[in-house]
Design a protein around this motif. Structure first.
Motif, PDB file in Angstrom:
ATOM      1  N   PHE A  39       0.808  -1.221   0.000  1.00 40.55           N
ATOM      2  CA  PHE A  39       0.000   0.000   0.000  1.00 40.55           C
ATOM      3  C   PHE A  39       0.842   1.273   0.000  1.00 40.55           C
ATOM      4  O   PHE A  39       0.373   2.339  -0.412  1.00 40.55           O
ATOM      5  CB  PHE A  39      -0.945   0.014   1.201  1.00 40.55           C
ATOM      6  N   LYS A  40       2.107   1.164   0.447  1.00 38.08           N
ATOM      7  CA  LYS A  40       2.965   2.358   0.496  1.00 38.08           C
ATOM      8  C   LYS A  40       3.151   2.986  -0.890  1.00 38.08           C
ATOM      9  O   LYS A  40       3.406   4.188  -1.008  1.00 38.08           O
ATOM     10  CB  LYS A  40       4.335   2.010   1.083  1.00 38.08           C
ATOM     11  N   TYR A  41       3.019   2.175  -1.947  1.00 34.48           N
ATOM     12  CA  TYR A  41       3.190   2.697  -3.306  1.00 34.48           C
ATOM     13  C   TYR A  41       2.120   3.727  -3.673  1.00 34.48           C
ATOM     14  O   TYR A  41       2.291   4.494  -4.624  1.00 34.48           O
ATOM     15  CB  TYR A  41       3.175   1.557  -4.325  1.00 34.48           C
ATOM     16  N   ALA A  42       1.024   3.756  -2.941  1.00 30.54           N
ATOM     17  CA  ALA A  42      -0.051   4.704  -3.244  1.00 30.54           C
ATOM     18  C   ALA A  42       0.415   6.151  -3.094  1.00 30.54           C
ATOM     19  O   ALA A  42      -0.182   7.064  -3.674  1.00 30.54           O
ATOM     20  CB  ALA A  42      -1.252   4.442  -2.342  1.00 30.54           C
ATOM     21  N   ILE A  43       1.471   6.371  -2.308  1.00 29.58           N
ATOM     22  CA  ILE A  43       1.988   7.728  -2.137  1.00 29.58           C
ATOM     23  C   ILE A  43       2.539   8.284  -3.449  1.00 29.58           C
ATOM     24  O   ILE A  43       2.557   9.505  -3.667  1.00 29.58           O
ATOM     25  CB  ILE A  43       3.081   7.754  -1.034  1.00 29.58           C
ATOM     26  N   ILE A  44       2.995   7.400  -4.333  1.00 31.65           N
ATOM     27  CA  ILE A  44       3.613   7.838  -5.595  1.00 31.65           C
ATOM     28  C   ILE A  44       2.623   8.572  -6.495  1.00 31.65           C
ATOM     29  O   ILE A  44       2.874   9.718  -6.890  1.00 31.65           O
ATOM     30  CB  ILE A  44       4.262   6.646  -6.319  1.00 31.65           C
ATOM     31  N   PRO A  45       1.482   7.978  -6.843  1.00 29.53           N
ATOM     32  CA  PRO A  45       0.529   8.733  -7.680  1.00 29.53           C
ATOM     33  C   PRO A  45      -0.064   9.940  -6.967  1.00 29.53           C
ATOM     34  O   PRO A  45      -0.425  10.924  -7.619  1.00 29.53           O
ATOM     35  CB  PRO A  45      -0.553   7.697  -8.018  1.00 29.53           C
ATOM     36  N   ILE A  46      -0.156   9.891  -5.637  1.00 29.28           N
ATOM     37  CA  ILE A  46      -0.675  11.045  -4.903  1.00 29.28           C
ATOM     38  C   ILE A  46       0.213  12.264  -5.142  1.00 29.28           C
ATOM     39  O   ILE A  46      -0.260  13.355  -5.484  1.00 29.28           O
ATOM     40  CB  ILE A  46      -0.776  10.743  -3.391  1.00 29.28           C
ATOM     41  N   ILE A  47       1.520  12.077  -4.998  1.00 28.00           N
ATOM     42  CA  ILE A  47       2.462  13.181  -5.204  1.00 28.00           C
ATOM     43  C   ILE A  47       2.513  13.579  -6.680  1.00 28.00           C
ATOM     44  O   ILE A  47       2.502  14.764  -7.022  1.00 28.00           O
ATOM     45  CB  ILE A  47       3.870  12.799  -4.715  1.00 28.00           C
ATOM     46  N   TYR A  48       2.549  12.585  -7.548  1.00 30.52           N
ATOM     47  CA  TYR A  48       2.694  12.847  -8.979  1.00 30.52           C
ATOM     48  C   TYR A  48       1.495  13.620  -9.542  1.00 30.52           C
ATOM     49  O   TYR A  48       1.663  14.618 -10.254  1.00 30.52           O
ATOM     50  CB  TYR A  48       2.869  11.529  -9.731  1.00 30.52           C
ATOM     51  N   ILE A  49       0.302  13.178  -9.221  1.00 35.29           N
ATOM     52  CA  ILE A  49      -0.894  13.844  -9.746  1.00 35.29           C
ATOM     53  C   ILE A  49      -1.065  15.214  -9.116  1.00 35.29           C
ATOM     54  O   ILE A  49      -1.553  16.153  -9.762  1.00 35.29           O
ATOM     55  CB  ILE A  49      -2.142  12.976  -9.523  1.00 35.29           C
TER      56      ILE A  49
END
Length: 294
Positions: free
Chosen positions: A162-172
């Motif tokens: 679930f930690k990978y969810a931070i990636i699209p949050i920052i990117y978008i």
């Protein structure tokens, strides 16, 4: 294709829909779906892809519904301001798409359905309230993408990465910040901050992917392609800060979500899955020539 049919398609932002599918494929890779792939499992992944596409389409349709008065001034060429589609028709269409997306998600696992329901909440919050807030808007949109990645991960009712969810949050959030100057230009500060967020995304991806040494070299190649695809348009938008260049930077950022998802998938699955996701890129590019991305 009839004028009204094309107008409904325009509301759905067809060029963006492959990016939503790419999120799900990356989430499936994170869940180990392709490592346990069988004919029996295949429909589950497909249902989540369809769910995500319907949810995304419903969200952008309702975004135009909420923006109708603003678009009459800033984007009069869009279907709703032009009167090709009535506001009531668009509202029913948008909510109908969201309901179908929810139903498809619940048909996979209860966790998938719950995540989809939370995603719908954030979609509607963005459309109706937060998009005009400088900080809350980008964050809200980023959360929507993060939830979409989690939706793909939920195929086995587990969220091990679930930690990978931070990636699209920052990117978008970065892309949304750039888009805030799309109409009037003059958003160099936003572009600089977005560039910093892009850099943070790359660092996080590289750090998270170090746990998967076997595919690290291939993953780095995908990372380089991703950096070039977002870096060049962003630099041009900063040097010549016009609405046209800003729009191109936003378009590149949105389409490059596919590249970002391929980076994640390659590290957690294999080169072939990365290539499968990359096949969505030309589809998105071709559609972007016929339909608006933003």
């Amino acid at each position: 294709m009839g004028q009204k049919t094309k107008a409904f398609l325009q509301l759905c932002r067809p060029a963006n829909l492959p990016t939503s599918a790419a999120d799900i494929l990356a989430g499936l890779a994170l869940a180990g779906f392709f490592d346990h792939f069988t004919i029996e499992l295949d429909p589950l992944g497909g249902l989540l892809v369809l769910s995500s596409i319907f949810l995304y389409a419903g969200g952008v349709v309702l975004n135009d519904v909420f923006d109708i008065e603003l678009d009459k001034v800033e984007r009069p060429e869009r279907p709703l301001p032009k009167g090709v589609i009535k506001i009531g028709e668009a509202r029913i269409f948008g909510f109908g798409l969201l309901v179908i997306g929810l139903a498809l998600a619940f048909s996979v696992t209860n966790m998938s359905g719950i995540i989809a329901a939370i995603l719908v909440f954030f979609i509607l919050t963005y459309d109706s309230y937060s998009k005009n807030r400088k900080v809350l808007g980008p964050l809200n949109m980023g959360i929507c993408r993060g939830m979409n990645l989690l939706l793909g991960m939920s195929v086995f009712a587990e969220l091990g990465h679930f930690k990978y969810a931070i990636i699209p949050i920052i990117y978008i959030a970065a892309i949304t910040m750039i888009s805030q100057g799309e109409v009037n230009g003059n958003n160099k500060k936003n572009i600089v901050f977005a560039g910093i967020l892009y850099l943070i995304v790359v660092v996080i991806v590289l750090y998270f992917n170090t746990d998967f040494v076997s595919n690290l070299g291939v993953s780095h190649i995908f990372v380089l392609v991703f950096i070039v695809s977002i870096g060049i348009p962003l630099t041009k938008a900063y040097l010549k800060n016009t609405p046209s260049n800003i729009k191109k930077a936003v378009k590149a950022g949105v389409i490059s979500i596919i590249l970002l998802d391929s980076v994640i998938a390659v590290a957690h699955s294999n080169f072939a899955i990365g290539l499968v996701i990359l096949t969505l890129l030309p589809v998105s590019i071709v559609l972007s020539k016929a339909f608006a991305v933003t």
